[in-house]
Design a protein around this motif. Sequence first.
Motif, mmCIF file in Angstrom:
data_model
loop_
_atom_site.group_PDB
_atom_site.id
_atom_site.type_symbol
_atom_site.label_atom_id
_atom_site.label_comp_id
_atom_site.label_asym_id
_atom_site.label_seq_id
_atom_site.Cartn_x
_atom_site.Cartn_y
_atom_site.Cartn_z
ATOM 1 N N SER A 154 -21.790 -15.400 4.179
ATOM 2 C CA SER A 154 -20.629 -15.893 3.498
ATOM 3 C C SER A 154 -19.249 -15.259 4.566
ATOM 4 O O SER A 154 -18.458 -16.142 4.754
ATOM 5 N N THR A 155 -19.562 -14.260 5.250
ATOM 6 C CA THR A 155 -18.656 -14.012 6.340
ATOM 7 C C THR A 155 -18.372 -14.858 7.377
ATOM 8 O O THR A 155 -17.104 -15.270 7.693
ATOM 9 N N GLN A 156 -19.631 -15.512 7.941
ATOM 10 C CA GLN A 156 -19.156 -16.514 9.010
ATOM 11 C C GLN A 156 -18.668 -17.929 8.325
ATOM 12 O O GLN A 156 -18.086 -18.287 9.163
ATOM 13 N N TYR A 157 -19.183 -18.239 7.203
ATOM 14 C CA TYR A 157 -18.714 -19.222 6.510
ATOM 15 C C TYR A 157 -17.038 -19.244 6.382
ATOM 16 O O TYR A 157 -16.231 -20.268 6.728
ATOM 17 N N GLU A 158 -16.512 -18.048 5.946
ATOM 18 C CA GLU A 158 -15.225 -17.951 5.847
ATOM 19 C C GLU A 158 -14.390 -17.788 7.164
ATOM 20 O O GLU A 158 -13.309 -18.488 7.196
ATOM 21 N N ALA A 159 -15.031 -17.207 8.122
ATOM 22 C CA ALA A 159 -14.484 -17.332 9.575
ATOM 23 C C ALA A 159 -14.130 -18.655 10.013
ATOM 24 O O ALA A 159 -13.397 -19.371 10.410
ATOM 25 N N LEU A 160 -15.417 -19.523 9.693
ATOM 26 C CA LEU A 160 -15.306 -20.944 10.120
ATOM 27 C C LEU A 160 -14.338 -21.968 9.532
ATOM 28 O O LEU A 160 -13.669 -22.563 10.029
ATOM 29 N N LYS A 161 -14.220 -21.442 8.223
ATOM 30 C CA LYS A 161 -13.433 -22.121 7.196
ATOM 31 C C LYS A 161 -11.887 -21.855 7.946
ATOM 32 O O LYS A 161 -10.990 -22.886 7.803
ATOM 33 N N LYS A 162 -11.510 -20.578 8.120
ATOM 34 C CA LYS A 162 -10.221 -20.419 8.518
ATOM 35 C C LYS A 162 -9.760 -20.937 9.928
ATOM 36 O O LYS A 162 -8.850 -21.453 10.263
ATOM 37 N N LEU A 163 -10.846 -21.023 10.632
ATOM 38 C CA LEU A 163 -10.731 -21.687 12.067
ATOM 39 C C LEU A 163 -10.448 -22.936 11.925
ATOM 40 O O LEU A 163 -9.739 -23.737 12.703
ATOM 41 N N ILE A 164 -11.160 -23.795 11.167
ATOM 42 C CA ILE A 164 -10.992 -25.351 10.905
ATOM 43 C C ILE A 164 -9.669 -25.694 10.268
ATOM 44 O O ILE A 164 -9.025 -26.428 10.622
#
Length: 178
Positions: A154-164
């Motif tokens: 979930s942490t990786q997902y949120e970080a990727l979502k913010k970057l996108i």
Amino acid sequence: MNYTPEQIASIVLKVLKEIETPEVSSLSYEEKLELARNPNTPQETLKVLATDKNWTVRYGVAKNPNTPKESLQVLATDEYWGFRYGVAKNPNTPPELLKVLATDEDWGVRCWVARNPNTPQELLQVLATDEDSLVRSLAAKNPNYKKQTLELTSTQYEALKKLIESGQDESLKGLMVT
């Protein structure tokens, strides 16, 4: 030249008699080639034919599904790519020998390793990253190949979502869901 089953049986009997010596040199080129290609040829005969002076006979042995592992190993190390190609194409080539052929300098040999039904999943995953696009494509189409799923915490997902969403990386813009 196509032989009848009776002619093939006659050749095999002739070879079996001579194999005790073990000499098949008295056979004609056509007879040797027919035996090299025939999946019912005894392994002992194929061992002898694997060392024949004629390259087309040895190539027939390389592709023959009844060829013993020892003969395949010898043919797989030949400098002529055609023998390595034949061994890579052989449906009974053992996985450990396919692993060696997967690093062959010839892309055609690697293509046949990628298509071989004996190629294990781990090796197909390596071939899926090959420098040659056809090798990569064939590896991905092999029934033994399984795509690994991308699992994110979930942490990786949120970080990727913010970057996108930030739009800072142009290569990620296509991933943005609107």
